[in-house]
Motif scaffolding. Structure first.
Motif: not given
Length: 877
Positions: A8-14, A119-122
């Motif tokens: 999740w941290t990597i995904l956010q960063g990308v 933004l990333p959307r769950r």
């Protein structure tokens, strides 16, 4: 394999890098004429020193590559365009000057704002629950108690910036993942030690008039099949905990049989969780015995019983049943054979030969005792005890009505309990389990597992089966095809677990858990820019159905056919909801119109607004929204339709609807039945009621159940109907408690409160709209005077564009004349709800063009929704 938090941290960063990293910022000079206008009208409050509202306009150049700078100038554009700034006590730019600033900002914002940027959307709670239901064929799945609620932004719980990931939410995801994995790959069952459980007559349920206890026997007297509670009994303390083979022993006898014929004891398996009102035949038949002796006989048999079941006992061939086809002939037969029986029933139902007594009050023992009193009276009048008597005929008519039969059958049952014939039970014993069997839950788990991973081929090894099934499972779970590399990553999780000494089921259990907490499952629409076929299918399905994409649209996505406008349009048409109970309609209206608040706003008792009426108010809003889609109604109908969808009684009591010429007189129609019967009623489109502002639900949601709140209503209309939300309330604004001596009306009170310049700027837009709605009380009924002070309501005011109105009807006309504002606002709300982001300036321009085109083509609401889905804004992440 990376842990969830690491991935999740990597995904956010990308994603963050992809969105926010840009080339070196370039400043663009502000034209001198625009600088001069801003300096004259704005700099006093918005220079580098003051920066009111965090806005600094003392700039000779603007960095349009800086997202924060773009956001700031977009805010400036809106407050100038809406007339919120400058405040009324400050120097005002001329119309030409205002237009010059807006034209400059419009051009730059069009140039420097892009389409997309979610933004990333769950998945939110509803989407997550529905995805579990669909993916695993679990239609009844509910989130566990304590599952975290979603935050809301801009009115909706679908907005990405509000859908944060928190430790409690991650823990909840892991909990659900474990529950789902337990269903697909449960632990191996172990045969427990057999036990013996007994139930005496005191442990058998007495339900309605179905059974009574006499000494050491429980008597059954009725064979009704439509409801077990009126014909059957079951042990209250015996429940099967393990599906298996059991031995059942029952002691039974006859009570005063009419002949030498046997009585049939029927034994069924009843799910403990099943309703007591469920029909007899919905429960699996285990065994039938012929009981012939008036002394207890013992009957023993073996049967499969499943987890969560108990035993159900019924006298199968009793002559009495709660069925008009059985009860009416039986009653008529008794009337013909026994004049005293007939006369006592006449007296019971028509006391003193007057009007019909309440049939419900005669149910069961109460009716039996009244009947007995008349039967045993030496003064019983037999003069009307004939078959052609009007009283007899009316009773026989009642005996053919299902509602009456249920009550009168309960009364007659007691005669069988007292005098027979009846079937008696003396005790029940259940032993086992002696072997394991697959019950419905076990078979259901197998069905879910095979749906998820496919059926295992004969002779197929664990590894081959798991590798083959994993890819299909992940494709369905992640809502897009999964490449072999991704599938192998998850398969290796299970394989490593097997190699560590765990069972096949344990390894697959771990694989399922890992997949269910993967960002690929928890997050939506991951492809940047224009959505690919699969993300487009997801966005359309989640928007229109609130469920993930399934079947047809998935096949089109896999074939790349959603890029064909005709196929895309056909899928939108197929999925667009028209049923008022559709999840999207209920969910969107609850949030847009705030009707989700209604259960919490129980009106003050003085309004005599019942719980049923609160429910009707919410249903009205949903039915109206659905009808706007179904009939492709013109956008003006949001404000001034010629119909309402409500119950006639509700309309009469709350909307001044003309009463019926003939009031309802049928005894079988209850207040609730009449109140909940929704009809389409014609109204004057120019009148007070109808549309989103003329509904009880809206007026309730913008009040507090006790009194109206003009500011709340005004702000709500600006935000949700007109699309001109006021800026946030300044921190230094006091509560509504200034010196208001001499005030007597809500208008005077609010005027005294908002004299300050900081307040007046916004309230000159809010208050006229709020007061235009003041004739509607907290439940939406029309009133002419403010309560308690007996002063006429003053609903007059001046709207944002300078239009003078005298009250709500003028405001309604203004909204119809400016329906483009309403359409744009609603279109933007739909887009926020669907895409999970606030439209950028460029996207708002596209929405405005769609609305204008729809209006020019005389399109309706359905047309507008379709056009929004086909837009670049919708189809871009």
């Amino acid at each position: 394999m990376l842990g969830v938090s690491s991935r999740w941290t990597i995904l956010q960063g990308v994603l963050i890098l992809g969105i926010y990293v840009s080339s070196e910022a370039k400043d663009d000079p502000v034209p001198e004429p625009v600088q001069d206008i801003l300096f004259a009208s704005c700099i006093e409050c918005h220079d580098a020193d003051s920066e009111k509202g965090g806005i600094n306009l003392d700039q000779v150049a603007i960095s349009w590559d800086d997202p924060k700078s773009v956001e700031q100038w977009y805010k400036v554009f809106k407050v100038i365009d809406y007339g919120h700034m400058p405040p009324p006590d400050k120097p005002q730019p001329s119309a030409e000057e205002k237009e010059a600033v807006l034209a400059f900002l419009d051009g730059k914002l069009r140039e420097h704002t892009a389409v997309g940027g979610t933004l990333p959307r769950r998945l939110n709670r509803l989407e997550y629950r529905n995805t579990i239901r669909t993916t695993f064929l679990m239609d009844e799945f509910e989130l566990p108690l304590g599952f975290p609620k979603d935050n809301r932004e801009h009115g909706f719980d679908t907005v990405s910036e509000a859908l944060v990931m928190s430790p409690p939410l991650l823990a909840a995801y892991h909990e659900v993942a474990g529950q789902i994995a337990d269903e697909l790959f449960p632990p191996e069952r172990v045969l427990p030690e057999p036990t013996v459980r007994k139930a005496g007559v005191e442990d058998l349920v007495l339900s309605f008039s179905a059974s009574t206890i006499h000494g050491d026997a429980l008597r059954l007297a009725c064979s009704s099949t439509d409801s077990i509670m009126r014909s059957s009994t079951w042990p209250s303390k015996i429940e099967v905990m393990t599906s298996g083979m059991y031995r059942v022993t029952v002691d039974a006898s006859t009570f005063r049989p009419q002949s030498d014929e046997s009585l049939t004891l029927e034994i069924r398996a009843r799910d403990v969780a099943a309703s007591d009102r469920s029909g007899t035949r919905s429960h699996r038949l285990l065994k039938e015995f012929e009981v012939t002796s008036e002394s207890p006989e013992t009957f023993t048999f073996e049967a499969e019983l499943y987890q969560g079941q108990t035993l159900l006992f019924r006298w199968a061939d009793a002559e009495l049943a709660h069925d008009p086809k059985v009860f009416a002939p039986l009653l008529e037969k008794r009337f013909r054979s026994d004049k005293r029986f007939l006369a006592a029933w006449q007296e019971m139902l028509f006391p003193n030969r007057k009007r019909l007594a309440s049939v419900a009050s005669l149910r069961g023992r109460n009716g039996w005792e009244i009947y007995q009193r008349h039967l045993n009276s030496p003064d019983l009048d037999l003069s009307d005890a004939t078959m052609d008597s009007s009283y007899t005929q009316r009773i026989l008519k009642l005996s053919r009505e299902p509602g009456s039969v249920r009550n009168l059958g309960d009364t007659l049952t007691y005669e069988y309990h007292e005098f027979g014939p009846a079937l008696e039970l003396h005790g029940v014993t259940m032993e086992g389990p002696f072997s394991l069997v697959d019950g419905p839950k076990d078979k259901r788990r197998t069905e879910i597992r095979e749906y998820s991973f496919g059926k295992r081929n004969e002779g197929e090894s664990d590894e081959v089966y798991a590798r083959r099934g994993t890819r299909g499972f992940l494709t369905r779970l992640f809502r897009r095809p999964v490449d072999p590399k991704t599938s192998d990553v998850f398969f290796e999780v299970a394989k490593a677990h097997w190699e560590a000494g765990h069972s096949f089921e344990d390894g697959m259990h771990l694989l399922v858990r890992q997949a269910l907490v993967s960002p690929r499952f928890l997050f939506r629409e991951s492809s940047p820019g224009l959505l690919d076929q699969h993300d487009l299918a997801s966005r359309i399905a989640f928007f229109l159905t609130r469920y993930p994409p399934t079947s047809q649209i998935v096949h089109h996505a896999r074939a790349g056919k959603l890029s064909d406008p005709a196929i895309l349009r056909s899928e939108i048409e197929r999925l667009i909801p028209t049923n008022p109970t559709a999840p999207m309609i209920k969910d969107f209206t609850e949030q847009w119109l705030h009707t989700r608040l209604l259960p919490e706003i129980m009106p003050d008792p003085s309004f005599r607004f019942t719980v049923e009426e609160v429910e009707i108010a919410k249903i009205e809003a949903e039915r109206f929204f659905a009808k706007m889609i179904e009939e492709n109604r013109p956008m003006t109908d949001w404000i001034a339709p010629d119909f309402i969808l409500t119950s006639r009684r509700f309309a009469e009591e709350n909307y001044e609807y003309p009463p019926r010429e003939k009031p309802l007189a049928e005894a079988s129609v209850t207040y609730r039945q009449d109140h909940m019967k929704i009809e389409r009623l014609r109204i004057d489109p120019q009148g007070r009621y109808g549309g989103v502002l003329g509904q009880a639900a809206t007026m309730m949601a913008t009040a507090n159940g006790v009194d109206t709140q003009p500011v709340l209503r005004g702000v709500w209309v600006l935000e949700n109907i007109i699309g001109m939300p006021p800026p946030p309330v300044p921190n230094n604004v006091p509560a509504l408690t200034p010196d208001v001596q001499g005030t007597s009306t809500p208008r005077e009170l609010l005027s005294a409160h908002t004299k300050a310049a900081d307040c007046a700027g916004c309230h000159r837009h809010i208050d006229p709209i709020g007061f235009a709605l003041e004739n509607f009380d907290p439940v939406g009924r029309w009133r002419e005077e403010w309560p308690e002070i007996d002063v006429p309501v003053d609903p007059s005011g001046v709207l944002p564009d300078g239009t003078q109105i005298e009250g709500y009807l003028d405001f309604k006309k203004w909204l119809v004349a400016n329906i483009g504002l309403v359409s744009e606002c609603l279109a933007e709300k739909l887009m926020i709800y669907a895409t999970g982001r606030i439209p950028s300036y460029a996207e708002q321009i596209e929405i405005k063009e769609i609305v204008e085109r729809n209006e020019a083509e005389k399109g309706g609401f359905r047309d507008l929704i379709i056009a929004l889905i086909e837009s670049e804004t919708f189809r871009t992440r």
